[in-house]
Write a protein that holds these residues in place. Structure first.
Motif, PDB file in Angstrom:
ATOM      1  N   VAL A 184       0.836  -1.204   0.000  1.00 17.55           N
ATOM      2  CA  VAL A 184       0.000   0.000   0.000  1.00 17.55           C
ATOM      3  C   VAL A 184       0.869   1.252   0.000  1.00 17.55           C
ATOM      4  O   VAL A 184       0.585   2.231  -0.701  1.00 17.55           O
ATOM      5  CB  VAL A 184      -0.954  -0.009   1.218  1.00 17.55           C
ATOM      6  CG1 VAL A 184      -1.657   1.335   1.364  1.00 17.55           C
ATOM      7  CG2 VAL A 184      -1.984  -1.132   1.077  1.00 17.55           C
ATOM      8  N   ASP A 231       2.045   2.110  -3.410  1.00 14.98           N
ATOM      9  CA  ASP A 231       0.953   2.155  -4.403  1.00 14.98           C
ATOM     10  C   ASP A 231       0.885   0.904  -5.268  1.00 14.98           C
ATOM     11  O   ASP A 231       0.450   0.951  -6.421  1.00 14.98           O
ATOM     12  CB  ASP A 231       1.077   3.394  -5.302  1.00 14.98           C
ATOM     13  CG  ASP A 231       0.886   4.688  -4.524  1.00 14.98           C
ATOM     14  OD1 ASP A 231       0.087   4.689  -3.576  1.00 14.98           O
ATOM     15  OD2 ASP A 231       1.548   5.679  -4.867  1.00 14.98           O
ATOM     16  N   ASN A 233      -4.252  -1.287  -2.922  1.00 19.14           N
ATOM     17  CA  ASN A 233      -5.113  -0.216  -2.420  1.00 19.14           C
ATOM     18  C   ASN A 233      -5.280  -0.303  -0.910  1.00 19.14           C
ATOM     19  O   ASN A 233      -5.008  -1.337  -0.287  1.00 19.14           O
ATOM     20  CB  ASN A 233      -6.481  -0.220  -3.128  1.00 19.14           C
ATOM     21  CG  ASN A 233      -7.173  -1.570  -3.037  1.00 19.14           C
ATOM     22  OD1 ASN A 233      -6.983  -2.298  -2.069  1.00 19.14           O
ATOM     23  ND2 ASN A 233      -7.986  -1.890  -4.032  1.00 19.14           N
ATOM     24  N   ALA A 234      -5.727   0.776  -0.311  1.00 17.55           N
ATOM     25  CA  ALA A 234      -5.825   0.875   1.142  1.00 17.55           C
ATOM     26  C   ALA A 234      -6.700  -0.201   1.775  1.00 17.55           C
ATOM     27  O   ALA A 234      -6.376  -0.694   2.863  1.00 17.55           O
ATOM     28  CB  ALA A 234      -6.313   2.267   1.532  1.00 17.55           C
ATOM     29  N   LEU A 270      -4.888  -3.232   3.219  1.00 12.71           N
ATOM     30  CA  LEU A 270      -4.281  -3.093   4.539  1.00 12.71           C
ATOM     31  C   LEU A 270      -5.342  -3.105   5.621  1.00 12.71           C
ATOM     32  O   LEU A 270      -5.150  -3.688   6.688  1.00 12.71           O
ATOM     33  CB  LEU A 270      -3.465  -1.801   4.606  1.00 12.71           C
ATOM     34  CG  LEU A 270      -2.741  -1.513   5.926  1.00 12.71           C
ATOM     35  CD1 LEU A 270      -1.830  -2.661   6.313  1.00 12.71           C
ATOM     36  CD2 LEU A 270      -1.954  -0.219   5.807  1.00 12.71           C
ATOM     37  N   GLY A 271      -6.472  -2.476   5.362  1.00  9.11           N
ATOM     38  CA  GLY A 271      -7.553  -2.463   6.336  1.00  9.11           C
ATOM     39  C   GLY A 271      -8.021  -3.858   6.682  1.00  9.11           C
ATOM     40  O   GLY A 271      -8.244  -4.183   7.859  1.00  9.11           O
TER      41      GLY A 271
END
Length: 210
Positions: free
Chosen positions: A40, A43, A46-47, A50-51
């Motif tokens: 992440v 790039d 995408n975020a 990680l979430g």
């Protein structure tokens, strides 16, 4: 940390200074978390990736001091962490890997194209203890922290192994890293502490075994 050089004294029992127990399964999950955070950061993912990785707390939520070292084809590419156990282990790993990739002032930020050559090493630090007898320091096993007049620096245990340093060389090097003169660790005004780590890692890009 206290003044340290008191010849003839020995370090307290070291089992109290070891990091929290991190079993192989948890090490693997933390590595996967670091891989997601690094992807992440550069790039390459995408975020939400990680979430999702952060949804399951690791390490029982206990705070931990963590350093992350990134190498590229064996050469240092970034190394950042914290001496203070001020956040849960999983969060400390994420913050350290992102900072090592993007915020180490010695290097340009890592890019997505470099990931195949990047290796991640995670070091979870145990509690620092004052070095009361330099002869008790074990290069390659103990890391070292120096502090004096607001200046502070750390060297991880593996640095001594890499450079084949003895204890005095390790102490001199950490003093120079802190902006102190070589040999400043001899002075009573200088605080010198040792610590041990649990260290594990793997490639930046997950393999089939991950």
């Amino acid at each position: 940390m206290q003044d340290v050089l008191m010849p003839g004294l020995r370090l307290p029992p070291r089992d109290t200074t070891l990091p929290q127990d991190i079993l192989p399964d948890m090490q693997q999950r933390l590595l996967q978390l670091a891989q997601a955070a690094l992807a992440v950061a550069v790039d390459a993912a995408n975020a939400p990736t990680l979430g999702r990785a952060l949804e399951t707390p690791l390490g029982g939520g206990e705070p931990a001091a963590v350093f992350v070292t990134l190498t590229e084809d064996g050469a240092l590419r970034g190394c950042i962490g914290t001496l203070e156990p001020d956040r849960p282990l999983s969060e400390a790993v994420v913050a350290s890997v992102i900072n090592a990739a993007l915020g180490d002032p010695r290097f340009r930020p890592i890019t997505a194209g470099e990931l195949p050559a990047i290796h991640i090493e995670i070091s979870v630090l145990g509690r620092p203890v004052p070095i009361v007898d330099p002869d008790a320091f074990q290069p390659g096993v103990d890391g070292v922290i120096v502090e004096r007049n607001g200046r502070r620096a750390l060297l991880l245990p593996e640095v001594a192994t890499e450079f084949e340093w003895q204890a005095s060389q390790m102490f001199d090097a950490v003093c120079r890293k802190a902006g102190l003169r070589t040999g400043a660790w001899h002075d009573q005004q200088t605080s010198l502490c040792s610590f041990r780590t649990i260290r594990f890692g793997g490639p930046a890009i997950p393999t089939d075994e991950n």
